[in-house]
Design a protein around this motif. Structure first.
Motif, PDB file in Angstrom:
ATOM      1  N   LEU A  26       0.899  -1.310  -0.200  1.00 59.13           N
ATOM      2  CA  LEU A  26      -0.085   0.211   0.010  1.00 59.13           C
ATOM      3  C   LEU A  26       0.926   1.405   0.039  1.00 59.13           C
ATOM      4  O   LEU A  26       0.572   2.367  -0.747  1.00 59.13           O
ATOM      5  CB  LEU A  26      -0.925   0.103   1.271  1.00 59.13           C
ATOM      6  CG  LEU A  26      -1.827  -0.817   1.060  1.00 59.13           C
ATOM      7  CD1 LEU A  26      -2.704  -1.241   2.300  1.00 59.13           C
ATOM      8  CD2 LEU A  26      -3.112  -0.588   0.089  1.00 59.13           C
ATOM      9  N   HIS A  29       2.903   1.533  -3.693  1.00 64.24           N
ATOM     10  CA  HIS A  29       1.810   1.569  -4.778  1.00 64.24           C
ATOM     11  C   HIS A  29       0.826   3.004  -4.617  1.00 64.24           C
ATOM     12  O   HIS A  29       0.564   3.597  -5.591  1.00 64.24           O
ATOM     13  CB  HIS A  29       0.907   0.403  -5.040  1.00 64.24           C
ATOM     14  CG  HIS A  29       1.369  -0.604  -5.735  1.00 64.24           C
ATOM     15  ND1 HIS A  29       1.482  -0.778  -7.089  1.00 64.24           N
ATOM     16  CD2 HIS A  29       2.488  -1.711  -5.365  1.00 64.24           C
ATOM     17  CE1 HIS A  29       2.324  -1.723  -7.659  1.00 64.24           C
ATOM     18  NE2 HIS A  29       2.877  -2.199  -6.417  1.00 64.24           N
ATOM     19  N   ARG A  35      -1.514   3.249 -13.933  1.00 62.11           N
ATOM     20  CA  ARG A  35      -1.899   1.830 -13.418  1.00 62.11           C
ATOM     21  C   ARG A  35      -1.480   1.152 -12.237  1.00 62.11           C
ATOM     22  O   ARG A  35      -1.916   0.171 -11.751  1.00 62.11           O
ATOM     23  CB  ARG A  35      -1.789   0.808 -14.903  1.00 62.11           C
ATOM     24  CG  ARG A  35      -0.326   0.617 -15.034  1.00 62.11           C
ATOM     25  CD  ARG A  35      -0.176  -0.342 -16.190  1.00 62.11           C
ATOM     26  NE  ARG A  35       1.246  -1.000 -16.035  1.00 62.11           N
ATOM     27  CZ  ARG A  35       1.840  -2.065 -15.394  1.00 62.11           C
ATOM     28  NH1 ARG A  35       0.920  -2.871 -14.800  1.00 62.11           N
ATOM     29  NH2 ARG A  35       3.009  -2.517 -15.741  1.00 62.11           N
ATOM     30  N   PRO A  39      -5.192   1.110  -8.515  1.00 65.20           N
ATOM     31  CA  PRO A  39      -5.665  -0.027  -7.500  1.00 65.20           C
ATOM     32  C   PRO A  39      -5.727   0.471  -6.086  1.00 65.20           C
ATOM     33  O   PRO A  39      -6.846  -0.236  -5.466  1.00 65.20           O
ATOM     34  CB  PRO A  39      -4.735  -1.077  -7.757  1.00 65.20           C
ATOM     35  CG  PRO A  39      -3.932  -0.902  -9.141  1.00 65.20           C
ATOM     36  CD  PRO A  39      -3.845   0.583  -9.141  1.00 65.20           C
ATOM     37  N   HIS A  48     -13.827  -6.239  -0.208  1.00 66.62           N
ATOM     38  CA  HIS A  48     -12.617  -6.807   0.227  1.00 66.62           C
ATOM     39  C   HIS A  48     -11.922  -5.968   1.209  1.00 66.62           C
ATOM     40  O   HIS A  48     -11.282  -6.466   2.193  1.00 66.62           O
ATOM     41  CB  HIS A  48     -11.457  -7.170  -0.915  1.00 66.62           C
ATOM     42  CG  HIS A  48     -12.060  -8.333  -1.702  1.00 66.62           C
ATOM     43  ND1 HIS A  48     -12.262  -8.319  -3.211  1.00 66.62           N
ATOM     44  CD2 HIS A  48     -12.551  -9.697  -1.621  1.00 66.62           C
ATOM     45  CE1 HIS A  48     -12.673  -9.218  -3.642  1.00 66.62           C
ATOM     46  NE2 HIS A  48     -12.835 -10.176  -2.675  1.00 66.62           N
ATOM     47  N   CYS A  55      -4.023  -6.288  -0.718  1.00 68.43           N
ATOM     48  CA  CYS A  55      -3.178  -6.425  -2.062  1.00 68.43           C
ATOM     49  C   CYS A  55      -2.647  -7.836  -1.980  1.00 68.43           C
ATOM     50  O   CYS A  55      -2.706  -8.735  -2.773  1.00 68.43           O
ATOM     51  CB  CYS A  55      -2.175  -5.616  -2.183  1.00 68.43           C
ATOM     52  SG  CYS A  55      -2.470  -3.715  -1.719  1.00 68.43           S
ATOM     53  N   CYS A  58      -4.359 -11.153  -2.391  1.00 68.49           N
ATOM     54  CA  CYS A  58      -4.982 -11.531  -3.845  1.00 68.49           C
ATOM     55  C   CYS A  58      -3.511 -11.802  -4.563  1.00 68.49           C
ATOM     56  O   CYS A  58      -3.566 -12.937  -5.215  1.00 68.49           O
ATOM     57  CB  CYS A  58      -5.696 -10.579  -4.599  1.00 68.49           C
ATOM     58  SG  CYS A  58      -7.443 -10.662  -4.130  1.00 68.49           S
ATOM     59  N   HIS A  59      -2.666 -10.926  -4.440  1.00 70.51           N
ATOM     60  CA  HIS A  59      -1.482 -11.213  -5.402  1.00 70.51           C
ATOM     61  C   HIS A  59      -0.214 -11.836  -4.821  1.00 70.51           C
ATOM     62  O   HIS A  59       0.718 -11.962  -5.481  1.00 70.51           O
ATOM     63  CB  HIS A  59      -1.031  -9.611  -5.711  1.00 70.51           C
ATOM     64  CG  HIS A  59      -2.007  -8.758  -6.712  1.00 70.51           C
ATOM     65  ND1 HIS A  59      -2.130  -9.231  -7.947  1.00 70.51           N
ATOM     66  CD2 HIS A  59      -2.666  -7.740  -6.450  1.00 70.51           C
ATOM     67  CE1 HIS A  59      -2.713  -8.461  -8.598  1.00 70.51           C
ATOM     68  NE2 HIS A  59      -3.405  -7.675  -7.590  1.00 70.51           N
ATOM     69  N   PRO A  80      -2.832 -11.611 -12.522  1.00 68.25           N
ATOM     70  CA  PRO A  80      -3.309 -12.967 -13.494  1.00 68.25           C
ATOM     71  C   PRO A  80      -3.658 -12.424 -15.073  1.00 68.25           C
ATOM     72  O   PRO A  80      -4.325 -11.446 -15.225  1.00 68.25           O
ATOM     73  CB  PRO A  80      -4.295 -13.471 -12.792  1.00 68.25           C
ATOM     74  CG  PRO A  80      -5.160 -12.236 -12.198  1.00 68.25           C
ATOM     75  CD  PRO A  80      -3.918 -11.362 -11.819  1.00 68.25           C
ATOM     76  N   PHE A  88      -7.581 -17.645  -9.597  1.00 65.16           N
ATOM     77  CA  PHE A  88      -7.158 -16.484  -8.997  1.00 65.16           C
ATOM     78  C   PHE A  88      -7.971 -16.066  -7.885  1.00 65.16           C
ATOM     79  O   PHE A  88      -7.766 -16.127  -6.683  1.00 65.16           O
ATOM     80  CB  PHE A  88      -6.622 -15.442  -9.754  1.00 65.16           C
ATOM     81  CG  PHE A  88      -5.844 -14.226  -9.056  1.00 65.16           C
ATOM     82  CD1 PHE A  88      -4.678 -14.369  -8.900  1.00 65.16           C
ATOM     83  CD2 PHE A  88      -6.535 -13.003  -8.538  1.00 65.16           C
ATOM     84  CE1 PHE A  88      -3.793 -13.331  -8.241  1.00 65.16           C
ATOM     85  CE2 PHE A  88      -6.110 -12.102  -8.083  1.00 65.16           C
ATOM     86  CZ  PHE A  88      -4.473 -12.248  -7.839  1.00 65.16           C
ATOM     87  N   ASN A 122     -12.121  -5.484 -10.774  1.00 65.87           N
ATOM     88  CA  ASN A 122     -10.973  -6.179 -10.058  1.00 65.87           C
ATOM     89  C   ASN A 122     -10.639  -5.782  -8.908  1.00 65.87           C
ATOM     90  O   ASN A 122     -10.457  -6.416  -7.812  1.00 65.87           O
ATOM     91  CB  ASN A 122      -9.580  -6.193 -11.026  1.00 65.87           C
ATOM     92  CG  ASN A 122      -9.565  -4.894 -11.596  1.00 65.87           C
ATOM     93  OD1 ASN A 122      -9.982  -3.854 -11.053  1.00 65.87           O
ATOM     94  ND2 ASN A 122      -8.440  -4.725 -12.527  1.00 65.87           N
ATOM     95  N   HIS A 123     -10.484  -4.276  -8.606  1.00 68.47           N
ATOM     96  CA  HIS A 123     -10.138  -3.697  -7.368  1.00 68.47           C
ATOM     97  C   HIS A 123     -11.265  -2.962  -6.698  1.00 68.47           C
ATOM     98  O   HIS A 123     -11.032  -3.134  -5.466  1.00 68.47           O
ATOM     99  CB  HIS A 123      -8.949  -2.659  -7.587  1.00 68.47           C
ATOM    100  CG  HIS A 123      -7.725  -3.435  -8.094  1.00 68.47           C
ATOM    101  ND1 HIS A 123      -7.224  -3.092  -9.096  1.00 68.47           N
ATOM    102  CD2 HIS A 123      -7.129  -4.318  -7.438  1.00 68.47           C
ATOM    103  CE1 HIS A 123      -6.031  -4.012  -9.373  1.00 68.47           C
ATOM    104  NE2 HIS A 123      -5.843  -4.817  -8.356  1.00 68.47           N
TER     105      HIS A 123
END
Ligand code: HEC
Ligand code: HEC
Ligand code: HEC
Ligand code: HEC
Ligand code: HEC
Length: 261
Positions: A26, A29, A35, A39, A48, A55, A58-59, A80, A88, A122-123
């Motif tokens: 966090l 990023h 990009r 997120p 979530h 982050c 998931c990642h 992914p 995923f 996604n986010h």
């Protein structure tokens, strides 16, 4: 002074677990642009984030170390590819993944079929609801006609779920312990919402009968609680009435006693 600060201190103490989630992912990023940074803001609004899934959940990767955060040796998965998304997301949403994989959508993955992110994002993933079935989202690949059939097949049960939720909330507000019955409704709702991913109208119709029985049972329990409540109110009313009548009689007796004197 400390008394005034106390509520604030308690509030901060309650927030600490959330603040402790401030990971290196966090931090770094959050300072990136485009990009790489986007997120973070999107994720903050998500179901979530609200449930403590961050982050790295998931990642993958190491959320405590700037240097090795995105090291594949620390379990970092990266972003992914389109066709890898169901696996995923499905690491946690096992039941949904199973229904999805067997569906026309799942079988068409890689051949024009949608995956999780196409419908949920996604986010900024939000709480799911029947509103996700709409013209904008469902006409990207085929006519809305099929989507409309699916929506009709599940809307009656959706309505019953909403109605029961409202009734349980009402009971909760007047101080009834609704934990057990809420739990029953919660698990019925989760089982039911999974069903959408089959996108199989016949299966939905067939399963709906079972859900109607489950929801009717919950409805019956609510009726029993409500009856007990109104009975208690009636008994209470009766007691008050008796007290008033008793009071009046006592007054009358006293009055006639005084008059006789
Ligand atoms: C020190 C800064 C820094 C930290 C810490 C960091 N990232 Fe990154 N991240 C980047 C940069 C820069 C990129 C783009 C270049 C690259 O892919 O290496 C990136 C790329 C990514 C991507 C996209 C990869 C792709 O295939 O496109 C994901 C996903 C990601 N980071 C997640 C994470 C997660 C999860 C964590 C914490 C476990 C994390 N990052 C920690 C700076 C960081
Ligand atoms: C619910 C799971 C989930 C969470 C939580 C999550 N991501 Fe992602 N992220 C994805 C998926 C899935 C993709 C793949 C892109 C796609 O298909 O849209 C992705 C893609 C990315 C990318 C590549 C974006 C691009 O356009 O190339 C970056 C960078 C990234 N995520 C960073 C983060 C950071 C930072 C966080 C925490 C704030 C985070 N992610 C939280 C699921 C998640
Ligand atoms: C074609 C669009 C679409 C795709 C693809 C899709 N979903 Fe859904 N999802 C929905 C809709 C619509 C609902 C709400 C159904 C309802 O309210 O009855 C939902 C509900 C959910 C729920 C809440 C229900 C529950 O069981 O908790 C979760 C979680 C979920 N989806 C995750 C996923 C995951 C993970 C994938 C990929 C494996 C996925 N979805 C693929 C549209 C989609
Ligand atoms: C690390 C585990 C994990 C991963 C990976 C994950 N989720 Fe979730 N997801 C959760 C948890 C925990 C919740 C909140 C509790 C719940 O509602 O099930 C949640 C909630 C949701 C909900 C709302 C459910 C509801 O009841 O309305 C949707 C929709 C959803 N996730 C979709 C996705 C999608 C799409 C992906 C992939 C991009 C994904 N999830 C990846 C753990 C995960
Ligand atoms: C990314 C493209 C795409 C999106 C978006 C999409 N679908 Fe589909 N859908 C497909 C494909 C591909 C098939 C399977 C091939 C076919 O029958 O045309 C399919 C099939 C279906 C079927 C038929 C299932 C069967 O067993 O016959 C239904 C119902 C359906 N979709 C509903 C929906 C709903 C509801 C939405 C919106 C929430 C949606 N679709 C969004 C691509 C998509």
């Amino acid at each position: 002074m400390i008394n005034k600060l106390l509520p604030l201190l308690v509030f901060l103490a309650l927030c600490t677990p959330v603040l402790a989630e401030d990971t290196v992912c966090l931090q770094c990023h959050g300072g990136q642009e485009g990009r790489l940074g986007a997120p973070v803001g999107l994720w903050k609004t998500s179901v979530h984030a609200a449930n403590g899934i961050s982050c790295h959940d998931c990642h993958g990767g190491d959320p405590t170390d700037f240097g090795t955060a995105m090291d594949p040796d620390k379990g970092f998965l990266g972003a992914p590819d389109y066709a890898d998304v169901p696996a995923f997301c499905g690491r946690c949403h096992l039941g949904v993944r199973e229904d999805y994989s067997g569906s026309a959508h799942g079988k068409a993955l890689g051949k024009g079929g949608p995956q999780c992110v196409v419908c949920h994002g996604n986010h900024a993933v939000q709480k799911a609801s029947i509103e996700l079935i709409n013209k904008e989202s469902c006409t990207r690949c085929h006519s809305y006609e099929r989507a409309a059939k699916v929506k009709t097949a599940i809307s009656q049960t959706e309505d019953s779920l909403k109605m029961l939720e409202g009734q349980i909330d009402e009971l909760h507000r007047v101080g009834i312990d609704t934990k057990k019955i809420s739990g029953q409704l919660f698990s019925s709702r989760n089982d039911f919402r999974r069903l959408f991913h089959t996108v199989d109208v016949e299966e939905m119709r067939a399963e709906t009968a079972g859900f109607t029985t489950r929801l009717d049972k919950i409805g019956a329990q609510i009726t029993v609680i409500k009856d007990e409540l109104s009975q208690r109110k009636m008994v209470g009313g009766l007691v008050v009435l008796l007290l008033i009548v008793g009071g009046c009689i006592a007054m009358l007796i006293r009055k006639s006693y005084h008059e006789e004197e």
